[in-house]
Scaffold this motif. Structure first.
Motif, PDB file in Angstrom:
ATOM      1  N   ILE A 156      14.232  32.011 -36.644  1.00  0.00           N
ATOM      2  CA  ILE A 156      15.227  32.105 -37.721  1.00  0.00           C
ATOM      3  C   ILE A 156      15.867  33.501 -37.739  1.00  0.00           C
ATOM      4  O   ILE A 156      16.884  33.699 -38.412  1.00  0.00           O
ATOM      5  N   SER A 157      15.284  34.440 -36.990  1.00  0.00           N
ATOM      6  CA  SER A 157      15.850  35.788 -36.892  1.00  0.00           C
ATOM      7  C   SER A 157      16.818  35.937 -35.721  1.00  0.00           C
ATOM      8  O   SER A 157      17.420  37.008 -35.552  1.00  0.00           O
ATOM      9  N   ALA A 158      16.983  34.899 -34.935  1.00  0.00           N
ATOM     10  CA  ALA A 158      17.893  34.981 -33.791  1.00  0.00           C
ATOM     11  C   ALA A 158      19.308  35.299 -34.280  1.00  0.00           C
ATOM     12  O   ALA A 158      19.816  34.635 -35.187  1.00  0.00           O
ATOM     13  N   PRO A 159      19.961  36.306 -33.712  1.00  0.00           N
ATOM     14  CA  PRO A 159      21.294  36.690 -34.192  1.00  0.00           C
ATOM     15  C   PRO A 159      22.354  35.626 -33.919  1.00  0.00           C
ATOM     16  O   PRO A 159      23.395  35.600 -34.578  1.00  0.00           O
ATOM     17  N   ASP A 160      22.079  34.747 -32.951  1.00  0.00           N
ATOM     18  CA  ASP A 160      23.016  33.694 -32.557  1.00  0.00           C
ATOM     19  C   ASP A 160      22.301  32.340 -32.627  1.00  0.00           C
ATOM     20  O   ASP A 160      22.365  31.538 -31.710  1.00  0.00           O
ATOM     21  N   LYS A 161      21.626  32.113 -33.756  1.00  0.00           N
ATOM     22  CA  LYS A 161      20.770  30.939 -33.912  1.00  0.00           C
ATOM     23  C   LYS A 161      21.527  29.627 -33.677  1.00  0.00           C
ATOM     24  O   LYS A 161      21.060  28.748 -32.963  1.00  0.00           O
ATOM     25  N   ALA A 162      22.699  29.477 -34.285  1.00  0.00           N
ATOM     26  CA  ALA A 162      23.450  28.234 -34.134  1.00  0.00           C
ATOM     27  C   ALA A 162      23.851  27.991 -32.682  1.00  0.00           C
ATOM     28  O   ALA A 162      23.782  26.853 -32.190  1.00  0.00           O
ATOM     29  N   GLU A 163      24.232  29.040 -31.986  1.00  0.00           N
ATOM     30  CA  GLU A 163      24.595  28.901 -30.575  1.00  0.00           C
ATOM     31  C   GLU A 163      23.364  28.514 -29.746  1.00  0.00           C
ATOM     32  O   GLU A 163      23.441  27.666 -28.854  1.00  0.00           O
ATOM     33  N   ALA A 164      22.226  29.143 -30.057  1.00  0.00           N
ATOM     34  CA  ALA A 164      20.988  28.795 -29.349  1.00  0.00           C
ATOM     35  C   ALA A 164      20.628  27.326 -29.575  1.00  0.00           C
ATOM     36  O   ALA A 164      20.187  26.629 -28.654  1.00  0.00           O
ATOM     37  N   GLU A 165      20.834  26.843 -30.787  1.00  0.00           N
ATOM     38  CA  GLU A 165      20.522  25.446 -31.104  1.00  0.00           C
ATOM     39  C   GLU A 165      21.437  24.486 -30.345  1.00  0.00           C
ATOM     40  O   GLU A 165      21.001  23.409 -29.912  1.00  0.00           O
ATOM     41  N   ALA A 166      22.685  24.865 -30.161  1.00  0.00           N
ATOM     42  CA  ALA A 166      23.609  24.015 -29.405  1.00  0.00           C
ATOM     43  C   ALA A 166      23.178  23.918 -27.940  1.00  0.00           C
ATOM     44  O   ALA A 166      23.187  22.829 -27.349  1.00  0.00           O
ATOM     45  N   ILE A 167      22.801  25.048 -27.358  1.00  0.00           N
ATOM     46  CA  ILE A 167      22.331  25.034 -25.970  1.00  0.00           C
ATOM     47  C   ILE A 167      21.040  24.226 -25.867  1.00  0.00           C
ATOM     48  O   ILE A 167      20.861  23.408 -24.959  1.00  0.00           O
ATOM     49  N   LEU A 168      20.138  24.451 -26.821  1.00  0.00           N
ATOM     50  CA  LEU A 168      18.855  23.752 -26.823  1.00  0.00           C
ATOM     51  C   LEU A 168      19.053  22.243 -26.896  1.00  0.00           C
ATOM     52  O   LEU A 168      18.436  21.480 -26.146  1.00  0.00           O
ATOM     53  N   LYS A 169      19.911  21.794 -27.803  1.00  0.00           N
ATOM     54  CA  LYS A 169      20.119  20.352 -27.950  1.00  0.00           C
ATOM     55  C   LYS A 169      20.662  19.739 -26.660  1.00  0.00           C
ATOM     56  O   LYS A 169      20.233  18.643 -26.255  1.00  0.00           O
ATOM     57  N   ALA A 170      21.569  20.427 -26.009  1.00  0.00           N
ATOM     58  CA  ALA A 170      22.128  19.909 -24.762  1.00  0.00           C
ATOM     59  C   ALA A 170      21.058  19.783 -23.686  1.00  0.00           C
ATOM     60  O   ALA A 170      20.986  18.765 -22.966  1.00  0.00           O
ATOM     61  N   ARG A 171      20.182  20.792 -23.562  1.00  0.00           N
ATOM     62  CA  ARG A 171      19.139  20.734 -22.532  1.00  0.00           C
ATOM     63  C   ARG A 171      18.102  19.649 -22.870  1.00  0.00           C
ATOM     64  O   ARG A 171      17.629  18.927 -21.998  1.00  0.00           O
ATOM     65  N   ILE A 172      17.734  19.547 -24.143  1.00  0.00           N
ATOM     66  CA  ILE A 172      16.783  18.508 -24.549  1.00  0.00           C
ATOM     67  C   ILE A 172      17.350  17.129 -24.244  1.00  0.00           C
ATOM     68  O   ILE A 172      16.655  16.252 -23.702  1.00  0.00           O
ATOM     69  N   THR A 173      18.609  16.910 -24.562  1.00  0.00           N
ATOM     70  CA  THR A 173      19.233  15.606 -24.329  1.00  0.00           C
ATOM     71  C   THR A 173      19.217  15.242 -22.857  1.00  0.00           C
ATOM     72  O   THR A 173      18.948  14.086 -22.489  1.00  0.00           O
ATOM     73  N   GLU A 174      19.483  16.215 -21.987  1.00  0.00           N
ATOM     74  CA  GLU A 174      19.430  15.963 -20.540  1.00  0.00           C
ATOM     75  C   GLU A 174      18.051  15.467 -20.125  1.00  0.00           C
ATOM     76  O   GLU A 174      17.918  14.499 -19.363  1.00  0.00           O
ATOM     77  N   HIS A 175      17.013  16.120 -20.610  1.00  0.00           N
ATOM     78  CA  HIS A 175      15.646  15.725 -20.238  1.00  0.00           C
ATOM     79  C   HIS A 175      15.267  14.387 -20.864  1.00  0.00           C
ATOM     80  O   HIS A 175      14.578  13.582 -20.223  1.00  0.00           O
ATOM     81  N   LEU A 176      15.697  14.147 -22.087  1.00  0.00           N
ATOM     82  CA  LEU A 176      15.417  12.851 -22.710  1.00  0.00           C
ATOM     83  C   LEU A 176      16.055  11.721 -21.916  1.00  0.00           C
ATOM     84  O   LEU A 176      15.431  10.673 -21.676  1.00  0.00           O
ATOM     85  N   ASP A 177      17.286  11.919 -21.502  1.00  0.00           N
ATOM     86  CA  ASP A 177      17.997  10.876 -20.762  1.00  0.00           C
ATOM     87  C   ASP A 177      17.332  10.577 -19.419  1.00  0.00           C
ATOM     88  O   ASP A 177      17.479   9.468 -18.893  1.00  0.00           O
ATOM     89  N   ALA A 178      16.585  11.554 -18.896  1.00  0.00           N
ATOM     90  CA  ALA A 178      15.917  11.374 -17.606  1.00  0.00           C
ATOM     91  C   ALA A 178      14.500  10.813 -17.742  1.00  0.00           C
ATOM     92  O   ALA A 178      13.859  10.499 -16.734  1.00  0.00           O
ATOM     93  N   LEU A 179      14.014  10.681 -18.977  1.00  0.00           N
ATOM     94  CA  LEU A 179      12.665  10.150 -19.186  1.00  0.00           C
ATOM     95  C   LEU A 179      12.603   8.682 -18.800  1.00  0.00           C
ATOM     96  O   LEU A 179      13.585   7.949 -18.898  1.00  0.00           O
ATOM     97  N   GLY A 180      11.414   8.244 -18.433  1.00  0.00           N
ATOM     98  CA  GLY A 180      11.195   6.836 -18.166  1.00  0.00           C
ATOM     99  C   GLY A 180      11.094   6.056 -19.466  1.00  0.00           C
ATOM    100  O   GLY A 180      11.570   6.488 -20.519  1.00  0.00           O
ATOM    101  N   ASP A 181      10.446   4.906 -19.401  1.00  0.00           N
ATOM    102  CA  ASP A 181      10.323   4.027 -20.565  1.00  0.00           C
ATOM    103  C   ASP A 181       9.199   4.519 -21.470  1.00  0.00           C
ATOM    104  O   ASP A 181       8.100   3.962 -21.502  1.00  0.00           O
TER     105      ASP A 181
END
Length: 293
Positions: free
Chosen positions: A180-205
């Protein structure tokens, strides 16, 4: 396990994070009103934190009506409550799903993040956890700034460990905390969500769960909450006090709490049982209401 999966994915409530480990235990005890002068060495320290956890879990306020699951420290699995192994006590006496913290702490900061330290003997830990009736695991990394390379490394490591957990038949809670102290928290969250989504889409069943910092933009994780590979998205309090954490959480429908400090706020060793139970009950009610908002 099938029943636990259904309950975990659909039942209203929140997760009680009772997984303070070696590094965070002295601070947790201090907040509970127990100073370092009152114990001698790690053994006594862990006895005292287990006594606090036992007081919480056995409280009449700590029930499955509001609490879906509880996250435990590894050492807690070796202990008992009223003569019953803790994980079994949670499921059989309280009807609460047990989850195990498996990470061994954080590596030194690099590229704006702290990845997890290696987790030696993880397969053996997962095998023993499953034998004790543990449902899932929790593993934490920390993101301190919006560094794309660092965030990519955090997410890749988290999903690598998650694959190992899934192979053992448990459900991993992936926790890439954004400070919560990250100076660019919202930007970090946007990058994080994109990377998480990539890995989720590659998961199996299969499905994983996510434990994330309450986002800077309300509703930002709605698409992760709705993702078919995600069993649940839960939120850490991240250093916000209980009132602020609950207010922020309530503005994010579908996101439920997985609070530690915010849950234990106001509890002390010096309270009578009536005072302790009343304080805990009020906290549980507030966090539950924010989780179902």
């Amino acid at each position: 396990m099938t029943d636990m999966r259904t309950r975990f994915a659909t039942q209203p409530g929140f997760i009680a994070a009772l997984d303070q480990s070696g590094g965070s235990t002295p601070k947790a005890l201090a907040l509970y009103g127990v100073t370092p002068e009152e114990y001698d060495g790690e053994e006594e320290m862990f006895d005292l934190i287990h006594a606090e956890r036992t007081r919480i879990i056995t409280s009449a306020a700590f029930t499955s009506e509001h609490i879906l699951a509880a996250i435990l420290f590894a050492g807690t699995l070796e202990r008992t409550i009223e003569g019953v192994p803790v994980a079994r006590y949670l499921t059989d006496t309280k009807g609460i799903i047990p989850i195990l913290k498996i990470d061994k702490g954080l590596a030194e900061q690099a590229d704006g993040v702290q990845v997890m330290k290696d987790i030696p003997g993880l397969d053996d830990v997962l095998r023993e956890a499953a034998a004790q009736g543990v449902f899932g695991t929790k593993e934490r990394s920390v993101i301190h700034e919006a560094n794309p390379g660092g965030i990519a490394a955090v997410v890749a490591q988290q999903f690598q460990v998650a694959e190992q957990v899934l192979a053992a038949g448990l459900v991993p809670i992936i926790e890439p905390e954004v400070s919560i102290s990250a100076p660019d928290k919202a930007e970090a969250e946007a990058i994080l969500k994109a990377r998480i989504t990539e890995h989720l889409d590659a998961l199996g069943d299969t499905q994983v769960a996510l434990k994330l910092t309450i986002p800077s933009v309300d509703g930002f994780y709605a698409d992760l909450i709705a993702h078919p590979k995600v069993a649940r998205v839960v939120a850490l309090s991240g250093g916000y006090d209980q009132a602020e954490a609950c207010a922020r959480l309530a503005r994010n429908p579908g996101l439920i709490a997985s609070f530690s400090r915010a849950l234990l706020e106001g509890l002390t060793a010096q309270q009578s049982e009536a005072e302790f139970d009343a304080t805990l009950a009020a906290s549980i009610e507030a966090i539950y209401r924010a989780s179902i908002a």
